[in-house]
Design a protein around this motif. Structure first.
Motif, PDB file in Angstrom:
ATOM      1  N   ALA A 235       6.375  24.794  54.869  1.00  0.00           N
ATOM      2  CA  ALA A 235       5.621  26.044  54.909  1.00  0.00           C
ATOM      3  C   ALA A 235       4.623  26.112  53.757  1.00  0.00           C
ATOM      4  O   ALA A 235       3.467  26.509  53.950  1.00  0.00           O
ATOM      5  CB  ALA A 235       6.567  27.240  54.848  1.00  0.00           C
ATOM      6  N   VAL A 236       5.059  25.717  52.564  1.00  0.00           N
ATOM      7  CA  VAL A 236       4.157  25.750  51.407  1.00  0.00           C
ATOM      8  C   VAL A 236       2.935  24.890  51.693  1.00  0.00           C
ATOM      9  O   VAL A 236       1.795  25.291  51.454  1.00  0.00           O
ATOM     10  CB  VAL A 236       4.885  25.270  50.132  1.00  0.00           C
ATOM     11  N   GLY A 237       3.151  23.699  52.228  1.00  0.00           N
ATOM     12  CA  GLY A 237       2.039  22.800  52.546  1.00  0.00           C
ATOM     13  C   GLY A 237       1.106  23.421  53.574  1.00  0.00           C
ATOM     14  O   GLY A 237      -0.115  23.419  53.402  1.00  0.00           O
ATOM     15  N   ALA A 238       1.695  23.982  54.626  1.00  0.00           N
ATOM     16  CA  ALA A 238       0.891  24.549  55.711  1.00  0.00           C
ATOM     17  C   ALA A 238       0.054  25.724  55.208  1.00  0.00           C
ATOM     18  O   ALA A 238      -1.145  25.803  55.465  1.00  0.00           O
ATOM     19  CB  ALA A 238       1.805  24.997  56.855  1.00  0.00           C
ATOM     20  N   TYR A 239       0.677  26.621  54.452  1.00  0.00           N
ATOM     21  CA  TYR A 239      -0.059  27.797  53.962  1.00  0.00           C
ATOM     22  C   TYR A 239      -1.074  27.408  52.897  1.00  0.00           C
ATOM     23  O   TYR A 239      -2.128  28.037  52.795  1.00  0.00           O
ATOM     24  CB  TYR A 239       0.913  28.863  53.449  1.00  0.00           C
ATOM     25  N   THR A 240      -0.738  26.399  52.092  1.00  0.00           N
ATOM     26  CA  THR A 240      -1.717  25.962  51.087  1.00  0.00           C
ATOM     27  C   THR A 240      -3.009  25.550  51.770  1.00  0.00           C
ATOM     28  O   THR A 240      -4.100  26.004  51.418  1.00  0.00           O
ATOM     29  CB  THR A 240      -1.174  24.769  50.277  1.00  0.00           C
TER      30      THR A 240
ATOM     31  N   ALA B 113      -0.677  22.553  60.016  1.00  0.00           N
ATOM     32  CA  ALA B 113      -1.608  23.686  60.039  1.00  0.00           C
ATOM     33  C   ALA B 113      -2.928  23.285  60.690  1.00  0.00           C
ATOM     34  O   ALA B 113      -3.469  24.011  61.517  1.00  0.00           O
ATOM     35  CB  ALA B 113      -1.841  24.205  58.629  1.00  0.00           C
ATOM     36  N   THR B 114      -3.430  22.112  60.334  1.00  0.00           N
ATOM     37  CA  THR B 114      -4.735  21.721  60.866  1.00  0.00           C
ATOM     38  C   THR B 114      -4.628  21.353  62.337  1.00  0.00           C
ATOM     39  O   THR B 114      -5.560  21.513  63.105  1.00  0.00           O
ATOM     40  CB  THR B 114      -5.351  20.576  60.054  1.00  0.00           C
ATOM     41  N   ARG B 115      -3.460  20.866  62.737  1.00  0.00           N
ATOM     42  CA  ARG B 115      -3.298  20.502  64.148  1.00  0.00           C
ATOM     43  C   ARG B 115      -3.214  21.752  65.022  1.00  0.00           C
ATOM     44  O   ARG B 115      -3.849  21.832  66.066  1.00  0.00           O
ATOM     45  CB  ARG B 115      -2.035  19.675  64.317  1.00  0.00           C
ATOM     46  N   GLN B 116      -2.400  22.736  64.562  1.00  0.00           N
ATOM     47  CA  GLN B 116      -2.181  23.924  65.369  1.00  0.00           C
ATOM     48  C   GLN B 116      -3.381  24.861  65.344  1.00  0.00           C
ATOM     49  O   GLN B 116      -3.643  25.551  66.304  1.00  0.00           O
ATOM     50  CB  GLN B 116      -0.968  24.704  64.850  1.00  0.00           C
TER      51      GLN B 116
END
Lengths: 242, 418
Positions: B147-152, B330-333
């Protein structure tokens, strides 16, 4: 033995919660000696070894190594000072091979010495050389004990602390292990502090011995002298020499 | 002898049936239904009876198998041949397949999308393998770093228009920082206690993201997260002012597949980097210390290994790869919300590691493929998906309780002649 001791335990006390495990223990280990610490189950032998290494902490007293106060230093700093230990219950890494175990033993040492040190351990314990690729957990108790001692030697210690190397071993193997400890001491010049329940073997091997009863030293003297002492014979050697 | 065995088997089967009865009676036996008069209760005791009978028969059959002492093992086709194909050949075949996959004749958009999902979980499994498999620290909150990676990435890209390639390392770095943050308070904990605290940590991150609306968008999440570009070339149909699209640059006809195939290779490379890094670490002193720590912490300390540094490095590096995977996700979705980072994700990733055989890299691949593909294939039976999933887990636990690939390869060998 007029020299200064390599390890000096001075009036050390330690507790497990409210239970007083050590009630002011003092002992000296001089360079080049084998010193045996004998006593019954629960006398505090292992606790003393562990307190020397800082866990449990000494509540009073001092531990001096080579002129430096090392009381309550963290356990993982001991190796760098030149103190290696083969802890109670051997504690080898069961899923790793013999060779990998030795590699871990050299963790804090100079990588340049590694190969020479492996050879030295294999010379002391040829059995380990045969089993070098075997998983340590699949070896017999005696081989695991050899590995525990060999692993401790990989850091080139000046002082070796051994906790019950004879535990659970067949008599023949006990004799073999003790012969090797003698060689490590005489041949390699490593000072040894040995904790043992097997008083006969330990005192025969040691230059000097201490008898620990209920957390304090009851008796001390040269190994042969203690071995001949009738009280000790009655308390620790009953049931024959084995 | 035989009679005694039979009575034991009967007793066990009765006990199992009783437990099944206790569970089934309230869960299956009564059902709320809407009637004209309001809400009423419908009883389905016949269902309960069938369920209990099935459990009884199943347990009895199992006891029979056990009793014949060939064990269930003997009745299932031999399996250990899998990794025995010789590790290298297996890896080579797998790699060639993975690289060629998007261009194989049967590959379509749907298959490549699933493959991407599998690879995300492979990468997460490899990342968590550092913490759980190698260092032996049971982490139930791994999804927090994902989650941290995705939100970052999402926040940096949406608010500051930073590119994916710049954000990727930042996402990993921030996740690693959170790994250390989690690592410090749990240094003294092991086993169950550690698991509970990490579980709490994972939930904390999710709850904060859910409630801190100004920062993370709350339950609405973050939308229109930019897609990655191919070294500055967008995968769009029409180029923006002063830019070229990927298809125009290479003189190809525009196809939405380009971006998907690119994403596939991106996650493949990321996952392989994770794997390569882990294999490399295992040969270095830090990596060996991880494994030693899993085996025996006191012995480690006696050998001069500082457990604090070893644990923190495992947490940090494991978290870092979770962060990378999160940024990719994140970038995929193109859209993320706290819902994607619930506890069940942590559980699935952990299941992949455990099922694969703690510490085995190939095992993670097999387990990830299994855990992601099987529910996908059972889509037509989606009502029974959880039942089948559960049955599969029980079978695996009976069959290979130590995980699919339980063999640990030594990280070092003595050269011959030494």
């Amino acid at each position: 033995m007029a020299a200064t001791p390599l390890l000096s335990v001075q009036n050390v006390k330690a507790n497990y919660g409210p239970v007083e495990a050590l009630r002011g223990v003092s002992l000296d280990v001089f360079p080049g000696e084998i010193v045996a610490l004998i006593g019954a189950n629960g006398a505090g032998k292992s606790t003393l070894l562990m307190t020397i290494c800082g866990d449990p902490r000494a509540s009073a007293g001092r531990v001096v190594y080579d002129g430096t106060d090392i009381t309550n230093r963290p356990l993982h700093e001991m190796v760098r000072l030149g103190i290696a230990q083969s802890p109670e219950g051997r504690r080898i890494f069961p899923r790793m091979t013999v060779f990998e175990n030795l590699q871990m033993g050299a963790f804090a040492g100079d990588p340049a010495n590694f190969e020479a040190d492996v050879e030295r351990v294999f010379r002391l314990f040829p059995r380990l050389a045969e089993r070098r690729e075997q998983r340590a957990g699949t070896m017999s108790g005696g081989e695991q004990q050899m590995l525990a001692i060999g692993r401790a030697l990989m850091s080139r210690p000046r002082l070796l602390l051994l906790d019950e190397p004879s535990l659970g071993l067949a008599p023949l193997l006990v004799a073999q292990i003790f012969a090797t400890i003698k060689e490590i001491n005489r041949g390699e010049g490593v000072t040894v502090l040995l904790v043992e329940q097997n008083a006969y073997h330990a005192l025969r091997l040691a230059h000097r011995g201490y008898v620990l009863v209920n957390g304090s030293i009851r008796m001390s003297g040269p190994g042969a002298e203690l071995l001949a002492n009738p009280d000790i014979q009655k308390a620790y050697l009953a049931g024959g020499h084995h | 002898m035989g009679g005694e065995r039979l009575s034991t088997a009967l007793r066990e089967a009765l006990a199992s049936a009783f437990v099944a009865f206790l569970l089934a009676l309230p869960l299956v036996g009564f059902r709320l239904s809407e009637t004209q008069q309001g809400i009423g209760i419908v009883t389905r005791f016949d269902w309960v009876a069938w369920g209990v009978a099935c459990v009884f028969a199943g347990r009895l059959l199992m006891a029979y198998w056990r009793g014949s002492r060939a064990d269930i093992l003997g009745h299932l086709p031999a399996m250990p041949a899998l990794p025995a194909v010789s590790g290298k050949a297996f890896v080579a075949i797998f790699l060639i397949f993975a690289v060629a996959m998007p261009f194989l004749p049967f590959s379509d958009r749907y298959l490549v999308e699933i493959a991407i999902t599998v690879l995300i979980y492979v990468m997460l499994g490899w990342g968590l393998n550092i913490v759980v498999g190698l260092a032996g620290l049971l982490d139930l909150g791994y999804v927090a770093f994902y989650a941290v990676g995705a939100y970052t990435y999402a926040l940096l890209a949406v608010n500051f228009e930073l590119s994916f390639w710049l954000c990727l390392p930042l996402a990993g770095l921030l996740a690693a920082l959170f790994g250390i943050l989690l690592g410090f308070p749990v240094l003294r904990l092991r086993g169950d206690y550690l698991a509970i605290v990490t579980l709490g940590f994972g939930e904390m991150i999710r709850v904060v993201l859910l409630n801190w609306k100004d920062f993370s968008g709350g339950p609405n999440g973050i939308t229109s997260i930019p897609r990655p570009s191919f070294f500055g070339l967008d995968f769009a149909r029409e180029a923006e002012e002063g830019q070229t699209t990927f298809s125009a640059f290479f003189g190809l006809e525009y196809s939405p597949m380009h971006r998907i195939v690119f994403l596939y290779y991106l996650i493949l490379v990321l996952a392989l980097v994770t794997n390569f890094f882990t294999l490399r670490m295992r040969r270095l002193p830090v990596g060996r210390a991880w494994e030693a720590l899993r085996e025996d912490e006191i012995a480690c300390r006696a050998l001069g290994i500082n457990p604090t540094n070893v644990k923190l490095s495992a947490f940090a590096l494991g978290a870092m790869f979770g962060g990378f995977a999160g940024a990719f996700f994140a970038t995929r979705q193109g859209f993320i919300s706290p819902e994607s980072f619930s506890f069940i994700e942590s559980a699935v990733i952990l299941a992949i590691v455990v099922l694969g055989g703690m510490g085995s890299q190939i095992g993670v691949v097999i387990a990830a493929a299994f855990l992601i593909l099987v529910p996908e294939m059972l889509r037509d039976f989606s009502q029974y998906r959880m039942v089948m999933f559960g049955a599969a887990m029980v079978l695996i636990m009976l069959w290979r309780p130590q995980g699919l690939v339980a063999h640990r390869k030594p990280s070092a060998r003595l050269e011959a002649g030494a």
